[in-house]
Design an enzyme around this catalytic site. Sequence first.
Site, PDB file in Angstrom:
ATOM      1  N   PHE A  16      -0.985 -17.315  -9.794  1.00 46.63           N
ATOM      2  CA  PHE A  16      -1.168 -15.899  -9.486  1.00 46.63           C
ATOM      3  C   PHE A  16      -0.166 -15.118 -10.328  1.00 46.63           C
ATOM      4  CE2 PHE A  16      -1.874 -12.147  -7.012  1.00 46.63           C
ATOM      5  CZ  PHE A  16      -3.086 -12.359  -6.382  1.00 46.63           C
TER       6      PHE A  16
ATOM      7  N   GLN B  40       1.565   0.906  -5.176  1.00 48.56           N
ATOM      8  CA  GLN B  40       0.947   0.121  -6.249  1.00 48.56           C
ATOM      9  C   GLN B  40      -0.452   0.669  -6.527  1.00 48.56           C
ATOM     10  OE1 GLN B  40       0.762  -4.135  -5.364  1.00 48.56           O
ATOM     11  NE2 GLN B  40       2.419  -4.327  -6.816  1.00 48.56           N
TER      12      GLN B  40
ATOM     13  N   HIS C 148      -4.071   0.284  -9.074  1.00 51.59           N
ATOM     14  CA  HIS C 148      -4.890  -0.546  -9.936  1.00 51.59           C
ATOM     15  C   HIS C 148      -5.527   0.405 -10.951  1.00 51.59           C
ATOM     16  CE1 HIS C 148      -8.036  -3.268 -11.162  1.00 51.59           C
ATOM     17  NE2 HIS C 148      -7.464  -4.231 -10.480  1.00 51.59           N
TER      18      HIS C 148
ATOM     19  N   LEU D 210     -12.816  -1.554  -6.499  1.00 48.76           N
ATOM     20  CA  LEU D 210     -12.211  -2.015  -7.747  1.00 48.76           C
ATOM     21  C   LEU D 210     -13.231  -2.554  -8.743  1.00 48.76           C
ATOM     22  CD1 LEU D 210      -8.960  -3.898  -6.710  1.00 48.76           C
ATOM     23  CD2 LEU D 210      -9.252  -1.542  -7.480  1.00 48.76           C
TER      24      LEU D 210
ATOM     25  N   GLU E 157     -10.298  -6.267 -13.850  1.00 49.49           N
ATOM     26  CA  GLU E 157      -9.771  -6.080 -15.203  1.00 49.49           C
ATOM     27  C   GLU E 157     -10.516  -6.961 -16.196  1.00 49.49           C
ATOM     28  OE1 GLU E 157      -5.664  -4.981 -15.396  1.00 49.49           O
ATOM     29  OE2 GLU E 157      -5.401  -5.688 -13.340  1.00 49.49           O
TER      30      GLU E 157
ATOM     31  N   ARG F   7      -1.583  -3.291 -17.565  1.00 45.63           N
ATOM     32  CA  ARG F   7      -1.971  -2.358 -16.513  1.00 45.63           C
ATOM     33  C   ARG F   7      -1.290  -1.002 -16.597  1.00 45.63           C
ATOM     34  NH1 ARG F   7      -2.311  -4.525 -10.333  1.00 45.63           N
ATOM     35  NH2 ARG F   7      -4.007  -5.952 -10.712  1.00 45.63           N
TER      36      ARG F   7
ATOM     37  N   HIS G 194      -3.468   1.140  -3.992  1.00 47.73           N
ATOM     38  CA  HIS G 194      -3.773  -0.170  -3.438  1.00 47.73           C
ATOM     39  C   HIS G 194      -2.824  -0.586  -2.310  1.00 47.73           C
ATOM     40  CE1 HIS G 194      -5.710  -4.014  -3.647  1.00 47.73           C
ATOM     41  NE2 HIS G 194      -4.600  -4.650  -3.906  1.00 47.73           N
TER      42      HIS G 194
ATOM     43  N   ARG H 246       5.438  -4.681  -5.386  1.00 46.30           N
ATOM     44  CA  ARG H 246       5.155  -5.916  -4.648  1.00 46.30           C
ATOM     45  C   ARG H 246       4.592  -6.990  -5.564  1.00 46.30           C
ATOM     46  NH1 ARG H 246      -0.235  -7.526  -1.888  1.00 46.30           N
ATOM     47  NH2 ARG H 246      -0.916  -6.179  -3.554  1.00 46.30           N
TER      48      ARG H 246
HETATM   49  C1  LIG Z   1      -8.549  -5.115  -1.408  1.00 45.87           C
HETATM   50  C2  LIG Z   1      -7.205  -5.672  -1.009  1.00 45.87           C
HETATM   51  C3  LIG Z   1      -6.870  -6.990  -1.300  1.00 45.87           C
HETATM   52  C4  LIG Z   1      -5.635  -7.519  -0.939  1.00 45.87           C
HETATM   53  N1  LIG Z   1      -5.350  -8.828  -1.238  1.00 45.87           N
HETATM   54  C5  LIG Z   1      -4.169  -9.356  -0.858  1.00 45.87           C
HETATM   55  C6  LIG Z   1      -3.872 -10.746  -1.094  1.00 45.87           C
HETATM   56  O1  LIG Z   1      -4.680 -11.486  -1.637  1.00 45.87           O
HETATM   57  N2  LIG Z   1      -2.672 -11.232  -0.701  1.00 45.87           N
HETATM   58  C7  LIG Z   1      -1.742 -10.450  -0.074  1.00 45.87           C
HETATM   59  O2  LIG Z   1      -0.681 -10.955   0.271  1.00 45.87           O
HETATM   60  N3  LIG Z   1      -2.002  -9.139   0.176  1.00 45.87           N
HETATM   61  C8  LIG Z   1      -3.183  -8.581  -0.193  1.00 45.87           C
HETATM   62  N4  LIG Z   1      -3.443  -7.260   0.064  1.00 45.87           N
HETATM   63  C9  LIG Z   1      -2.489  -6.491   0.889  1.00 45.87           C
HETATM   64  C10 LIG Z   1      -2.592  -6.932   2.342  1.00 45.87           C
HETATM   65  O3  LIG Z   1      -3.932  -7.213   2.650  1.00 45.87           O
HETATM   66  C11 LIG Z   1      -2.086  -5.879   3.322  1.00 45.87           C
HETATM   67  O4  LIG Z   1      -0.840  -5.427   2.935  1.00 45.87           O
HETATM   68  C12 LIG Z   1      -1.966  -6.468   4.724  1.00 45.87           C
HETATM   69  O5  LIG Z   1      -3.166  -7.075   5.098  1.00 45.87           O
HETATM   70  C13 LIG Z   1      -1.591  -5.425   5.749  1.00 45.87           C
HETATM   71  O6  LIG Z   1      -1.576  -6.027   7.021  1.00 45.87           O
HETATM   72  P1  LIG Z   1      -1.000  -5.292   8.297  1.00 45.87           P
HETATM   73  O7  LIG Z   1      -1.065  -6.272   9.412  1.00 45.87           O
HETATM   74  O8  LIG Z   1       0.285  -4.650   7.998  1.00 45.87           O
HETATM   75  O9  LIG Z   1      -2.049  -4.111   8.574  1.00 45.87           O
HETATM   76  P2  LIG Z   1      -3.640  -4.134   8.923  1.00 45.87           P
HETATM   77  O10 LIG Z   1      -4.287  -5.419   8.649  1.00 45.87           O
HETATM   78  O11 LIG Z   1      -4.166  -2.904   8.274  1.00 45.87           O
HETATM   79  O12 LIG Z   1      -3.651  -3.952  10.486  1.00 45.87           O
HETATM   80  C14 LIG Z   1      -3.227  -2.775  11.122  1.00 45.87           C
HETATM   81  C15 LIG Z   1      -3.623  -2.869  12.585  1.00 45.87           C
HETATM   82  O13 LIG Z   1      -3.005  -1.806  13.278  1.00 45.87           O
HETATM   83  C16 LIG Z   1      -3.967  -1.172  14.100  1.00 45.87           C
HETATM   84  N5  LIG Z   1      -3.595   0.234  14.243  1.00 45.87           N
HETATM   85  C17 LIG Z   1      -3.282   1.101  13.262  1.00 45.87           C
HETATM   86  N6  LIG Z   1      -2.981   2.301  13.782  1.00 45.87           N
HETATM   87  C18 LIG Z   1      -3.098   2.185  15.118  1.00 45.87           C
HETATM   88  C19 LIG Z   1      -2.917   3.077  16.225  1.00 45.87           C
HETATM   89  N7  LIG Z   1      -2.555   4.349  16.049  1.00 45.87           N
HETATM   90  N8  LIG Z   1      -3.124   2.607  17.464  1.00 45.87           N
HETATM   91  C20 LIG Z   1      -3.522   1.316  17.678  1.00 45.87           C
HETATM   92  N9  LIG Z   1      -3.688   0.439  16.670  1.00 45.87           N
HETATM   93  C21 LIG Z   1      -3.479   0.869  15.419  1.00 45.87           C
HETATM   94  C22 LIG Z   1      -5.278  -1.349  13.402  1.00 45.87           C
HETATM   95  O14 LIG Z   1      -6.328  -1.239  14.325  1.00 45.87           O
HETATM   96  C23 LIG Z   1      -5.117  -2.746  12.839  1.00 45.87           C
HETATM   97  O15 LIG Z   1      -5.491  -3.697  13.799  1.00 45.87           O
HETATM   98  C24 LIG Z   1      -4.685  -6.701  -0.292  1.00 45.87           C
HETATM   99  C25 LIG Z   1      -5.010  -5.389   0.007  1.00 45.87           C
HETATM  100  C26 LIG Z   1      -6.246  -4.852  -0.364  1.00 45.87           C
HETATM  101  C27 LIG Z   1      -6.554  -3.423  -0.068  1.00 45.87           C
END
Ligand SMILES: Cc1cc2nc3c(=O)[nH]c(=O)nc-3n(C[C@H](O)[C@H](O)[C@H](O)COP(=O)(O)OP(=O)(O)OC[C@H]3O[C@@H](n4cnc5c(N)ncnc54)[C@H](O)[C@@H]3O)c2cc1C
Lengths: 82, 571
Positions: B100, B221, B223, B233, B236, B267, B334, B374
Site C-alpha cells: 500500500f 486529505q 483525492h 472517485l 488514478e 497527486r 476524503h 494520514r
Molecule cells: C471511500 C473511502 C475509503 C476508505 N478506505 C479506507 C481504507 O481502506 N483503510 C482505512 O484505514 N481507512 C479508509 N478510509 C477512512 C475510514 O474509512 C474512516 O476514517 C473510518 O471508517 C471512520 O470510522 P469512524 O468509526 O470514526 O466513523 P463512522 O464509520 O463514520 O461511524 C460514525 C458512527 O457515528 C454515528 N453518529 C454520528 N453522529 C451521530 C449522532 N449525532 N448521534 C448518534 N450517532 C451518531 C453514526 O451513525 C455512525 O454509526 C476510507 C474512507 C473513504 C471515504
Amino acid sequence: MTAYDPIELKRIRWRSRRGLLELDLVLERFFAQRFDALSPAEIDAYKRILDLPDTDFLDVVNGKADLDDPEEAAIIEILRSV
Amino acid sequence: MRAALQLSEAGLKTAVLSKVFPTRSHTVAAQGGVSASLGNSEEDHWTWHMYDTVKGSDWLGDQDAIEFMCREAPKVVTELEHYGMPFDRNADGTIYQRPFGGHMSNFGEKPVRRACAAADRTGHAMLHALYQRNVRANTHFFVEWMALDLIRDADGNVQGVIAMEMETSEIVVFQAKATLFATGGAGRIYASSTNAFINTGDGLGMAARAGIPLEDMEFWQFHPTGVAGAGVLITEGVRGEGGILRNSAGERFMERYAPNAKDLASRDVVSRAMVTEINEGRGCGPNKDHVLLDITHLDPDVIMSKLPGIREISIKFAGVDPIKAPIPVVPTCHYQMGGIPTNYHGEVVVDGKPVHGFYAAGECACASVHGANRLGTNSLLDLLVFGKSSANSMIDFIKQQPLELPQLATADVERSVARVERLNKQTNGVAVNDARTAMQRTMQAHCGVFRFKDMLAEGVEKILEVEKMVQKTEISDKSSVFNMARIEALELENLIEVAKATMISANARTESRGAHVRDDAPDTPETPNGRDDANWLKHTLWSREGNRLEYKPVNLQPLTVDTIALKTRSY
Ligand SMILES: Cc1cc2nc3c(=O)[nH]c(=O)nc-3n(C[C@H](O)[C@H](O)[C@H](O)COP(=O)(O)OP(=O)(O)OC[C@H]3O[C@@H](n4cnc5c(N)ncnc54)[C@H](O)[C@@H]3O)c2cc1C
C-alpha cells in the site's frame, strides 16, 4: 391505489441514507424522480431491499449481482435507470 | 463498537447510540485494508510502521501516540481475527498482506506488504464482526437516535449526552459515568466529498458547542479526481492508462505544470494544477468550477478492459459516456486528520488535562497519529487501537466513581432544547439546502486542496456570513416522526462548526505542511516545500467562542524509542 402508512414512508426515507456515497446519490435521485409513483407492493419490495448490507446493495445496483425475487428485481431495474 | 465491546465484556452497562443501523456506518466504504506489521509476507517491524506514519504526518503527529498505535497494531488486528473477521489468508493460514502507498521497510527503504484486508470489503467485514460480538456481549444499541449535545457540569465534567429519538423526535437525557464520541468525519463540509451524506461531524459540533477546542482542523486529505458535483472517485489508473486533463479551452494544461510527467505527475502536483486552472478562470461548466478528464482518444476496448467500472461511474454520476465525452472532475475531500483533542489513552484533553468522563476515538478524534497527512490504512487501525485504549481508560475511570450518578447539570440540557425550539419556531428563515450549499461552495473554493492567502482571508469572512444563515434555518415540516428536514438542519449546525474551524485554522497557518498547502509559503532551504518548523511545528486548537486560536507543541518524544528526527518529507 391504497395509501401507504405515512409514518412508514418517512422511516423508509431515513433508512435510505446509507454508508456509501454511491447509494446515497442513486437513492436521492430515485426519491426525487420515481418513488412517489410506486405502488404499495413496490414500496414493500423496496423496503426488503433496504435490509441488504450496503456493499451487496451497491453490487446489485451496479449490475454486478441480481436479486431473485421478481418484485425486488423490478425495483432494482428502476434504481439502475435513475 | 470496538470500545463498546471492551466495556460490555468488562461487565459495564453500555449504550451505543447511532443515527443509522451500526453496520451501515461510513466505515463500510473502506476497501483498502488495515495496517499492522505482522510480517506475514516478509520482514516487518512496528518501528518501520512508526517511521512511515511520522513521515506521512509531515512530523505533525505526536510520536508517543504513533508509537502506541504501531506497537498495538498486530495485537488489535489479531484480536479482530479472533472476533471472526474474514481476512484474506496465505496458504499457511496466516493473514495475507498486500502493499500500500507509503508502507516501507527499513525506515523508508523499499515497499513492504503491511495492509490486511478482507477482499475489497474490509470496513464492511470489520463492522459486522464487531457488531455480532457486541450483540453477544449484551451491548445495548439505540438505533436511529441522534445525539444533540454534550452535558457538562459547572466544573466541566462530562455527564452524558442529550439525544433525540428519530422515530418520535422525543428528546431524552443519557446520563453516564463515561461518554465516548466515535461519530466519524465531517467530509460533507465540502462541495465535492467522497463521504456519505451521514458524515456531518456531529461529534465535533457537539464538542465545539460544549467549549472543547478542535485540533488541527486545517488538515484534510483530498483525492485529485472525483466526479464534479457527485464526489465519486475516478481512480488514478485512468491517468495511468492515458487519460488527459483539459481546461475550458480544451488545453492539456499539465504540459505547463509538469512538462515531463504531464498527467502522470504526483497527486499534489496534479491537484495544485487543477485548482490553479479553476482559480484563473479556466474551469469548465456554468460555474467554471471543474476541469475535464478526457479518455475519448482511448480505444473503447481498452477503457472496458483496463478501466472496469469507470464508464458506468461516469454515465451514472457525471451523466457522460467517457467514450464520447470527457468526464468533469475536481479535487475531492476524503479524510479529516484533525478532530477532538485526545491523548493515546483516548481521553479528551483540554489545557493539558483530561476532561473527566469524556473520550473520543476514530475520525472525529485527534490523538494525533495522522498529523498533517494520514497514511493509507492507518485510520481503520486508529479505530481499533484507540477504540480499545479509550474503553480501558473508561473502565479505570468508572471504577473510581461513586456508585450513584451525580446530580444532573441542567444548563446544557436547556441550551440544547432551546436550539431545537429555535429551529421549530423559525419564520422568515433560510432554507437548509441553501445554507448548506453556500457553506460547501465556500469551503471548496476558498479552502480546498491548494490554498491562497487572499482566498483564505476572504473565505473567513464568507464562512462567518454563512454561519448567520445557519443560525436562521427554517424547516417547513414540523412533524415529529422521522423528520428528515429537522435532522438535516441539526446536522448543518454541526457542519458549520467544522467549516469555521477549518477555514480559520487554515487562514492562520502560513506554512505548507502535509495536506495543508499554500501558494504563499516559500520553498527555501530553511522552509523546504514551504514547511516552517521554526514557527509552525505545533498543533492548532480552535475554540468556538470568539473563534480563538491557540497552539500546543507536537510531542516528538516516543514512549520507548528514540525520536524520529525532523527531515524533509519526500517520496
Ligand atoms: C471511500 C473511502 C475509503 C476508505 N478506505 C479506507 C481504507 O481502506 N483503510 C482505512 O484505514 N481507512 C479508509 N478510509 C477512512 C475510514 O474509512 C474512516 O476514517 C473510518 O471508517 C471512520 O470510522 P469512524 O468509526 O470514526 O466513523 P463512522 O464509520 O463514520 O461511524 C460514525 C458512527 O457515528 C454515528 N453518529 C454520528 N453522529 C451521530 C449522532 N449525532 N448521534 C448518534 N450517532 C451518531 C453514526 O451513525 C455512525 O454509526 C476510507 C474512507 C473513504 C471515504
